[in-house]
Scaffold this motif. Structure first.
Motif, PDB file in Angstrom:
ATOM      1  N   GLY A 132       0.831  -1.216   0.000  1.00  0.00           N
ATOM      2  CA  GLY A 132       0.000   0.000   0.000  1.00  0.00           C
ATOM      3  C   GLY A 132       0.857   1.254   0.000  1.00  0.00           C
ATOM      4  O   GLY A 132       0.569   2.218  -0.722  1.00  0.00           O
ATOM      5  N   GLU A 133       1.913   1.256   0.804  1.00  0.00           N
ATOM      6  CA  GLU A 133       2.803   2.408   0.845  1.00  0.00           C
ATOM      7  C   GLU A 133       3.522   2.589  -0.484  1.00  0.00           C
ATOM      8  O   GLU A 133       3.702   3.715  -0.962  1.00  0.00           O
ATOM      9  N   ALA A 134       3.928   1.503  -1.105  1.00  0.00           N
ATOM     10  CA  ALA A 134       4.583   1.588  -2.414  1.00  0.00           C
ATOM     11  C   ALA A 134       3.614   2.130  -3.456  1.00  0.00           C
ATOM     12  O   ALA A 134       3.984   2.961  -4.307  1.00  0.00           O
ATOM     13  N   GLU A 135       2.365   1.697  -3.399  1.00  0.00           N
ATOM     14  CA  GLU A 135       1.359   2.187  -4.334  1.00  0.00           C
ATOM     15  C   GLU A 135       1.084   3.667  -4.101  1.00  0.00           C
ATOM     16  O   GLU A 135       0.950   4.444  -5.061  1.00  0.00           O
ATOM     17  N   ALA A 136       1.034   4.070  -2.817  1.00  0.00           N
ATOM     18  CA  ALA A 136       0.823   5.485  -2.502  1.00  0.00           C
ATOM     19  C   ALA A 136       1.991   6.323  -3.022  1.00  0.00           C
ATOM     20  O   ALA A 136       1.794   7.411  -3.583  1.00  0.00           O
ATOM     21  N   ALA A 137       3.210   5.838  -2.841  1.00  0.00           N
ATOM     22  CA  ALA A 137       4.390   6.565  -3.327  1.00  0.00           C
ATOM     23  C   ALA A 137       4.357   6.680  -4.849  1.00  0.00           C
ATOM     24  O   ALA A 137       4.690   7.738  -5.411  1.00  0.00           O
ATOM     25  N   GLN A 138       3.920   5.630  -5.495  1.00  0.00           N
ATOM     26  CA  GLN A 138       3.836   5.655  -6.961  1.00  0.00           C
ATOM     27  C   GLN A 138       2.765   6.657  -7.402  1.00  0.00           C
ATOM     28  O   GLN A 138       2.957   7.405  -8.362  1.00  0.00           O
ATOM     29  N   THR A 139       1.643   6.700  -6.706  1.00  0.00           N
ATOM     30  CA  THR A 139       0.573   7.642  -7.036  1.00  0.00           C
ATOM     31  C   THR A 139       1.055   9.080  -6.850  1.00  0.00           C
ATOM     32  O   THR A 139       0.782   9.948  -7.691  1.00  0.00           O
ATOM     33  N   ILE A 140       1.766   9.330  -5.750  1.00  0.00           N
ATOM     34  CA  ILE A 140       2.308  10.674  -5.503  1.00  0.00           C
ATOM     35  C   ILE A 140       3.299  11.044  -6.604  1.00  0.00           C
ATOM     36  O   ILE A 140       3.303  12.167  -7.113  1.00  0.00           O
ATOM     37  N   SER A 141       4.130  10.110  -6.979  1.00  0.00           N
ATOM     38  CA  SER A 141       5.111  10.354  -8.047  1.00  0.00           C
ATOM     39  C   SER A 141       4.418  10.697  -9.354  1.00  0.00           C
ATOM     40  O   SER A 141       4.827  11.628 -10.059  1.00  0.00           O
ATOM     41  N   GLN A 142       3.343   9.977  -9.655  1.00  0.00           N
ATOM     42  CA  GLN A 142       2.598  10.256 -10.881  1.00  0.00           C
ATOM     43  C   GLN A 142       1.933  11.628 -10.809  1.00  0.00           C
ATOM     44  O   GLN A 142       1.889  12.370 -11.799  1.00  0.00           O
ATOM     45  N   ALA A 143       1.414  11.992  -9.608  1.00  0.00           N
ATOM     46  CA  ALA A 143       0.779  13.302  -9.432  1.00  0.00           C
ATOM     47  C   ALA A 143       1.809  14.410  -9.603  1.00  0.00           C
ATOM     48  O   ALA A 143       1.517  15.463 -10.182  1.00  0.00           O
ATOM     49  N   LEU A 144       3.023  14.206  -9.103  1.00  0.00           N
ATOM     50  CA  LEU A 144       4.083  15.198  -9.273  1.00  0.00           C
ATOM     51  C   LEU A 144       4.436  15.352 -10.742  1.00  0.00           C
ATOM     52  O   LEU A 144       4.689  16.471 -11.216  1.00  0.00           O
ATOM     53  N   ASP A 145       4.463  14.235 -11.469  1.00  0.00           N
ATOM     54  CA  ASP A 145       4.768  14.299 -12.889  1.00  0.00           C
ATOM     55  C   ASP A 145       3.705  15.099 -13.640  1.00  0.00           C
ATOM     56  O   ASP A 145       4.015  15.887 -14.534  1.00  0.00           O
ATOM     57  N   ALA A 147       1.220  17.301 -12.193  1.00  0.00           N
ATOM     58  CA  ALA A 147       0.941  18.649 -11.694  1.00  0.00           C
ATOM     59  C   ALA A 147       2.196  19.460 -11.434  1.00  0.00           C
ATOM     60  O   ALA A 147       2.115  20.647 -11.139  1.00  0.00           O
ATOM     61  N   GLY A 148       3.322  18.850 -11.471  1.00  0.00           N
ATOM     62  CA  GLY A 148       4.569  19.579 -11.218  1.00  0.00           C
ATOM     63  C   GLY A 148       4.648  19.996  -9.761  1.00  0.00           C
ATOM     64  O   GLY A 148       4.248  19.274  -8.860  1.00  0.00           O
ATOM     65  N   GLN A 149       5.127  21.214  -9.531  1.00  0.00           N
ATOM     66  CA  GLN A 149       5.335  21.701  -8.163  1.00  0.00           C
ATOM     67  C   GLN A 149       4.025  22.112  -7.490  1.00  0.00           C
ATOM     68  O   GLN A 149       4.005  22.372  -6.298  1.00  0.00           O
ATOM     69  N   GLY A 150       2.952  22.195  -8.218  1.00  0.00           N
ATOM     70  CA  GLY A 150       1.651  22.557  -7.634  1.00  0.00           C
ATOM     71  C   GLY A 150       1.224  21.554  -6.564  1.00  0.00           C
ATOM     72  O   GLY A 150       0.667  21.918  -5.523  1.00  0.00           O
ATOM     73  N   PHE A 151       1.490  20.294  -6.790  1.00  0.00           N
ATOM     74  CA  PHE A 151       1.134  19.251  -5.818  1.00  0.00           C
ATOM     75  C   PHE A 151       1.952  19.409  -4.539  1.00  0.00           C
ATOM     76  O   PHE A 151       1.425  19.298  -3.448  1.00  0.00           O
ATOM     77  N   VAL A 152       3.244  19.733  -4.692  1.00  0.00           N
ATOM     78  CA  VAL A 152       4.114  19.930  -3.526  1.00  0.00           C
ATOM     79  C   VAL A 152       3.633  21.147  -2.744  1.00  0.00           C
ATOM     80  O   VAL A 152       3.574  21.137  -1.503  1.00  0.00           O
ATOM     81  N   ALA A 153       3.259  22.208  -3.455  1.00  0.00           N
ATOM     82  CA  ALA A 153       2.763  23.421  -2.796  1.00  0.00           C
ATOM     83  C   ALA A 153       1.485  23.109  -2.016  1.00  0.00           C
ATOM     84  O   ALA A 153       1.293  23.595  -0.881  1.00  0.00           O
ATOM     85  N   LEU A 154       0.604  22.312  -2.605  1.00  0.00           N
ATOM     86  CA  LEU A 154      -0.632  21.922  -1.914  1.00  0.00           C
ATOM     87  C   LEU A 154      -0.322  21.166  -0.628  1.00  0.00           C
ATOM     88  O   LEU A 154      -0.916  21.422   0.417  1.00  0.00           O
ATOM     89  N   ARG A 155       0.620  20.236  -0.683  1.00  0.00           N
ATOM     90  CA  ARG A 155       1.017  19.472   0.510  1.00  0.00           C
ATOM     91  C   ARG A 155       1.603  20.394   1.576  1.00  0.00           C
ATOM     92  O   ARG A 155       1.365  20.209   2.759  1.00  0.00           O
ATOM     93  N   LYS A 156       2.396  21.398   1.168  1.00  0.00           N
ATOM     94  CA  LYS A 156       2.968  22.351   2.122  1.00  0.00           C
ATOM     95  C   LYS A 156       1.862  23.131   2.829  1.00  0.00           C
ATOM     96  O   LYS A 156       1.917  23.364   4.036  1.00  0.00           O
TER      97      LYS A 156
END
Length: 191
Positions: A132-145, A147-156
């Motif tokens: 599950g954690e690996a899948e979550a990390a993969q999903t986050i990686s895909q979201a970063l690809d 949305a770019g830095q917008g996803f990181v800004a949202l998390r901040k």
């Protein structure tokens, strides 16, 4: 060879048709003279055919065979039996201890089996959690690809909100809003 202690209850009466013969041959205490000896004889003969475990598990069979044989033997002395039953059955100290040791060993084996099963379930849960954690990390990686830095800004922003809520709930921290958009949090020492 196990020492077995059996108490047998026998309800008897004389055969009324043969009372004179019973009193002539056996006397007035016919039941005290005959029943203990034939009782022991039948008990020993029947019990010897079973091992200790069978005496426990097949108690009804043992009881019925004792009753049948005792009825025949008492009939030879013109004594009728109304009821024959085993009232008490115990074994020697060694056998009792062996049975207890076996039960303890079985309980220990069941406990060990439970521990192994529990460890296996925990291992499977850890594997599922890691997947599950690996899948979550993969999903986050895909979201970063995407949305770019917008996803990181949202998390901040989400992390900042969580920190502000935590600090706002603390009685030792005071929030001072300012007009220029730069709000200030003050740490006020307590006594």
């Amino acid at each position: 060879m196990q020492m077995v202690s059996i108490t047998l209850r026998v309800l008897s009466r004389p055969d009324v048709d043969h009372l004179p013969k019973i009193y002539q041959n056996l006397g007035m205490d016919y039941d005290e003279r005959v029943l203990p000896s034939i009782g022991n004889e039948v008990l020993k003969a029947i019990v010897a055919q079973f091992d200790a475990a069978e005496l426990i598990t097949q108690r009804e069979v043992v009881s019925s065979r004792i009753r049948k044989d005792l009825l025949e033997r008492a009939g030879e002395f013109n004594i009728k039996l109304e009821d024959v039953s085993i009232t008490h059955l115990t074994f020697g100290k060694e056998f009792t201890q062996a049975v207890e040791a076996k039960q303890i060993a079985q309980q220990d084996a069941e406990r060990a089996k439970f521990i192994v099963e529990k460890a296996e379930q925990e291992r499977q849960a850890a594997v599922i959690r890691a997947e599950g954690e690996a899948e979550a990390a993969q999903t986050i990686s895909q979201a970063l690809d995407k949305a770019g830095q917008g996803f990181v800004a949202l998390r901040k922003i989400e992390a900042s909100k969580a920190i502000v809520q935590s600090l706002a709930g603390n009685p030792n921290v005071t929030y001072i809003p300012s007009g220029d958009g730069a709000n200030v949090l003050l740490s006020v020492p307590s006594k």
